[in-house]
Design a protein around this motif. Structure first.
Motif, short mmCIF file in Angstrom:
data_model
loop_
_atom_site.label_atom_id
_atom_site.label_comp_id
_atom_site.label_asym_id
_atom_site.label_seq_id
_atom_site.Cartn_x
_atom_site.Cartn_y
_atom_site.Cartn_z
N ALA A 176 -16.06 -0.95 -15.87
CA ALA A 176 -16.58 -0.26 -14.71
C ALA A 176 -15.40 0.29 -13.91
O ALA A 176 -14.32 -0.29 -13.92
N ALA A 177 -15.62 1.41 -13.26
CA ALA A 177 -14.56 2.01 -12.45
C ALA A 177 -14.32 1.17 -11.19
O ALA A 177 -15.26 0.61 -10.62
N ALA A 178 -13.07 1.08 -10.80
CA ALA A 178 -12.71 0.39 -9.56
C ALA A 178 -11.59 1.20 -8.90
O ALA A 178 -10.66 1.63 -9.56
N ASP A 179 -11.70 1.43 -7.61
CA ASP A 179 -10.71 2.24 -6.89
C ASP A 179 -9.41 1.49 -6.64
O ASP A 179 -8.34 2.07 -6.64
N ASP A 180 -9.50 0.22 -6.40
CA ASP A 180 -8.34 -0.60 -6.08
C ASP A 180 -7.62 -1.00 -7.37
O ASP A 180 -8.25 -1.57 -8.27
N PRO A 181 -6.33 -0.69 -7.51
CA PRO A 181 -5.61 -1.02 -8.75
C PRO A 181 -5.66 -2.50 -9.13
O PRO A 181 -5.80 -2.83 -10.30
N LEU A 182 -5.55 -3.39 -8.15
CA LEU A 182 -5.58 -4.81 -8.47
C LEU A 182 -6.94 -5.23 -9.01
O LEU A 182 -7.03 -5.90 -10.04
N THR A 183 -8.00 -4.80 -8.35
CA THR A 183 -9.36 -5.12 -8.81
C THR A 183 -9.59 -4.51 -10.19
O THR A 183 -10.15 -5.17 -11.08
N THR B 87 3.40 7.77 -11.16
CA THR B 87 3.70 6.96 -9.99
C THR B 87 3.40 5.50 -10.33
O THR B 87 2.89 5.20 -11.42
N ALA B 88 3.64 4.62 -9.38
CA ALA B 88 3.30 3.20 -9.59
C ALA B 88 1.80 3.06 -9.88
O ALA B 88 1.40 2.32 -10.78
N ARG B 89 0.98 3.78 -9.15
CA ARG B 89 -0.48 3.74 -9.38
C ARG B 89 -0.82 4.22 -10.79
O ARG B 89 -1.66 3.64 -11.47
N ASP B 90 -0.15 5.28 -11.24
CA ASP B 90 -0.41 5.81 -12.58
C ASP B 90 -0.09 4.78 -13.66
O ASP B 90 -0.78 4.72 -14.69
N VAL B 91 0.96 3.99 -13.45
CA VAL B 91 1.33 2.96 -14.42
C VAL B 91 0.17 1.97 -14.57
O VAL B 91 -0.26 1.65 -15.69
N VAL B 92 -0.35 1.50 -13.45
CA VAL B 92 -1.47 0.54 -13.50
C VAL B 92 -2.71 1.21 -14.08
O VAL B 92 -3.41 0.62 -14.92
N ASP B 93 -2.98 2.44 -13.67
CA ASP B 93 -4.14 3.17 -14.22
C ASP B 93 -4.04 3.28 -15.74
O ASP B 93 -5.03 3.11 -16.45
N PRO C 42 0.80 -1.23 0.00
CA PRO C 42 0.00 0.00 0.00
C PRO C 42 0.83 1.28 0.00
O PRO C 42 0.49 2.24 -0.69
N GLU C 43 1.93 1.29 0.73
CA GLU C 43 2.74 2.51 0.80
C GLU C 43 3.57 2.75 -0.47
O GLU C 43 4.19 3.81 -0.62
N GLN C 44 3.58 1.81 -1.40
CA GLN C 44 4.38 1.95 -2.62
C GLN C 44 3.62 2.57 -3.79
O GLN C 44 4.23 2.91 -4.80
N TRP C 45 2.31 2.71 -3.68
CA TRP C 45 1.53 3.19 -4.83
C TRP C 45 1.93 4.59 -5.29
O TRP C 45 1.78 4.92 -6.45
N ASP C 46 2.45 5.40 -4.39
CA ASP C 46 2.87 6.75 -4.77
C ASP C 46 4.33 6.83 -5.18
O ASP C 46 4.84 7.91 -5.48
N ASN C 47 5.04 5.69 -5.21
CA ASN C 47 6.45 5.69 -5.64
C ASN C 47 6.57 6.16 -7.08
O ASN C 47 5.74 5.82 -7.93
#
Length: 189
Positions: free
Chosen positions: A61-68, A37-43, A24-29
């Motif tokens: 459909a939109a999902a907040d959790d990157p894995l889902t 960021t890491a989250r942006d890559v998955v997005d 969880p703490e790595q998503w903003d890396n």
């Protein structure tokens, strides 16, 4: 199951493992992609899955959790690849007319390999790409005509905010093929 669907599934499985391993703490890396960021890559990977589904009238459909979000995008694309009528639907793309499965293969399937490296780098995971994927991507990327490669390197050439490749990073000619591929697409290996 065809070759494209098999390749997609193998690559999606590898990408999903990387997404699932992000703490969880790595998503903003910061990722190797300057603006992401890491989250942006998955997005980005999820968003591009949605783009590939548009020609066959499918949406995500939109999902907040990157894995889902990735798992749902993956399931939607696999459903299209499993349906010959949808997979073989032709569509106009920035590189010409392709079937939906060809477009998936050339865009998001390849993206998962390259952006899997970005995500691994951003989160301290093993960033080794599958050697067969590296060879395939190298052959395809190195064969892109200079004028088209220039377009791929031009921010916004395929739409606002879209940058396919960055400026080439010089890598020694005797460097491993993965490093040469990364340099060719604008990454610092």
């Amino acid at each position: 199951m065809g070759e494209i669907a098999e390749r997609y599934r193998r690559r999606a499985e590898a990408f999903e493992r990387k997404v699932a391993a992000v703490r969880p703490e790595q998503w903003d890396n910061q990722s190797p992609c300057e603006q992401w960021t890491a989250r942006d890559v998955v997005d980005h990977v999820v968003t591009m899955h949605g783009v590939m589904l548009m020609p066959v009238a499918r949406t995500l459909a939109a999902a907040d959790d990157p894995l889902t979000a990735f798992q749902e995008a993956r399931a939607a694309v696999e459903e299209v690849l499993d349906d010959p009528m949808l997979a073989l639907t032709e569509t106009d793309t920035p590189t010409g007319r392709l079937t939906t499965e060809q477009h998936i293969d050339q865009v998001i399937s390849d993206d998962m390999v390259l952006h899997g490296w970005d995500l691994a780098r951003a989160t301290g995971q093993d960033d080794t790409m599958d050697p067969d994927d590296v060879e395939r991507l190298w052959a395809g990327t190195a064969a892109i005509p200079a004028d088209l490669m220039e377009k791929f390197r031009t921010p916004g050439a395929f739409g606002e905010g879209i940058e396919v490749y960055g400026p080439e990073v010089e890598v020694p000619a005797d460097a491993p093929l993965q490093d040469r591929l990364l340099g060719l697409i604008g990454r610092q290996p």
